[in-house]
Scaffold this motif. Structure first.
Motif, mmCIF file in Angstrom:
data_model
loop_
_atom_site.group_PDB
_atom_site.id
_atom_site.type_symbol
_atom_site.label_atom_id
_atom_site.label_comp_id
_atom_site.label_asym_id
_atom_site.label_seq_id
_atom_site.Cartn_x
_atom_site.Cartn_y
_atom_site.Cartn_z
ATOM 1 N N TYR A 231 18.121 73.710 42.923
ATOM 2 C CA TYR A 231 18.813 72.766 43.650
ATOM 3 C C TYR A 231 20.291 73.736 44.215
ATOM 4 O O TYR A 231 20.654 74.065 42.910
ATOM 5 N N ALA A 232 20.521 73.954 45.207
ATOM 6 C CA ALA A 232 21.666 74.826 45.604
ATOM 7 C C ALA A 232 22.567 74.175 46.465
ATOM 8 O O ALA A 232 23.067 75.006 47.212
ATOM 9 N N GLY A 233 22.732 73.063 46.656
ATOM 10 C CA GLY A 233 23.632 72.530 47.384
ATOM 11 C C GLY A 233 23.093 71.957 48.682
ATOM 12 O O GLY A 233 21.716 71.859 48.941
ATOM 13 N N GLY A 234 23.755 71.315 49.486
ATOM 14 C CA GLY A 234 23.687 71.073 50.846
ATOM 15 C C GLY A 234 23.105 71.680 52.014
ATOM 16 O O GLY A 234 23.037 72.899 51.837
ATOM 17 N N LEU A 235 22.742 71.295 52.978
ATOM 18 C CA LEU A 235 22.233 72.098 54.016
ATOM 19 C C LEU A 235 22.787 73.120 54.580
ATOM 20 O O LEU A 235 22.347 74.200 55.039
ATOM 21 N N ASP A 236 23.939 72.915 54.402
ATOM 22 C CA ASP A 236 25.147 73.921 55.141
ATOM 23 C C ASP A 236 25.244 75.337 54.345
ATOM 24 O O ASP A 236 25.025 76.265 54.736
ATOM 25 N N ASN A 237 24.755 75.023 52.920
ATOM 26 C CA ASN A 237 24.692 76.226 52.230
ATOM 27 C C ASN A 237 23.517 77.085 52.643
ATOM 28 O O ASN A 237 23.319 78.205 52.195
ATOM 29 N N ALA A 238 22.588 76.457 53.287
ATOM 30 C CA ALA A 238 21.201 77.404 53.589
ATOM 31 C C ALA A 238 21.502 78.515 54.371
ATOM 32 O O ALA A 238 20.821 79.423 54.636
ATOM 33 N N VAL A 239 22.504 78.484 55.230
ATOM 34 C CA VAL A 239 23.112 79.789 55.732
ATOM 35 C C VAL A 239 23.021 80.934 54.995
ATOM 36 O O VAL A 239 22.521 82.117 55.400
ATOM 37 N N THR A 240 23.368 80.716 53.695
ATOM 38 C CA THR A 240 23.656 81.740 52.908
ATOM 39 C C THR A 240 22.599 82.263 52.179
ATOM 40 O O THR A 240 21.955 83.403 51.947
#
Ligand code: NAP
Length: 223
Positions: free
Chosen positions: A182-191
């Motif tokens: 798990y790597a955080g919320g959907l906004d983190n997915a841009v990284t």
């Protein structure tokens, strides 16, 4: 096929990434539906994958029908068609988990994409009735088709605003031989999408096709 396992639709599953994911889940017993804009094309790809595995549990349907028939949907349409594809199947996806594998990076000229992430865009477009999870953007299609019964030398970063939905996808990744975090919320997915730009650049430099990521410092069993 294990009938207690969720049915997975791979929307745009006729390209490079989708069939690789389909093979890995079908190999461990998941019922799979290949989705396409054309039902005939979906059925053809499903038949090829069945033949490759010696099974008959992969079927093919038009994307909207596939989404409605499935418990969990994976989006693997070409990145330039992300919005158009989602608009076409918005109603069919209501009530589902949608796993968005989109990395908005041009293979010929890789650059990190701007926010919001593709998955955030999907969530905004689809509304709260769909639980969007971002995953598999760094998993090379080339690696997926090899050594189906073995662990893959790649890790998966799973981003979602709903941690319970993320856990479902972490379980799916584990089932197909990938370690997932798990790597955080959907906004983190841009990284995470941006990492694909690095990986494509590295593949070009080193003459490889399978550069991927690995996480250290968190002691998780490999799936
Ligand atoms: N390739 C990789 O190694 C890799 C790795 C990680 C993530 N990804 C991500 O996975 C996704 C798919 O990548 P890919 O390399 O598999 O792409 P692809 O082979 O170029 O295309 C996948 C499918 O997209 C569908 N498609 C094309 N135009 C469309 C449109 N206008 N509307 C709806 N669907 C359309 C096509 O299916 P139909 O013609 O059957 O409808 C096609 O088979 C991308 O978002 C990419 O960023 C790819």
């Amino acid at each position: 096929m294990n009938k207690s396992l969720p049915r997975i639709a791979i929307l745009g599953g006729t390209g490079k990434e989708g069939p690789g994911l389909a093979l890995r889940w079908a190999y461990v017993g998941y019922p799979i539906i290949i989705g396409s804009r054309q039902a005939d094309k979906a059925r053809l790809v499903a038949e090829e994958l069945n033949q490759q595995l010696g099974i008959d549990t992969i079927t093919g349907q038009e994307n909207g029908d596939a989404a409605r028939s499935a418990d969990i949907c994976i989006l693997t349409v070409v990145q330039t068609a992300h919005q158009q594809a989602l608009e076409g199947i918005k109603e069919d996806l209501q009530g589902k988990i949608l796993v968005d594998a989109t990395a908005r990076v041009d293979f010929r000229d890789p650059h990190p994409p701007s926010p919001p992430s593709a998955a955030r865009h999907a969530q905004n477009l689809l509304g709260p009735g769909v639980r969007v999870v971002a995953a598999f953007q760094n998993v090379p299609a080339h690696s997926l088709k090899k050594n189906l019964g073995s662990s893959l030398d790649t890790d998966v970063l799973v981003c979602a605003d709903d941690p319970a939905a993320a856990e479902v996808v972490i379980h799916l990744a584990n089932a197909s031989g990938m370690r997932a975090y798990y790597a955080g919320g959907l906004d983190n997915a841009v990284t995470v999408e941006g990492l694909t730009s690095l990986l494509i650049s590295m593949n070009k430099y080193y003459g490889t096709k399978t550069a991927s990521i690995g996480i250290t410092g968190i002691d998780l069993p490999r799936g």
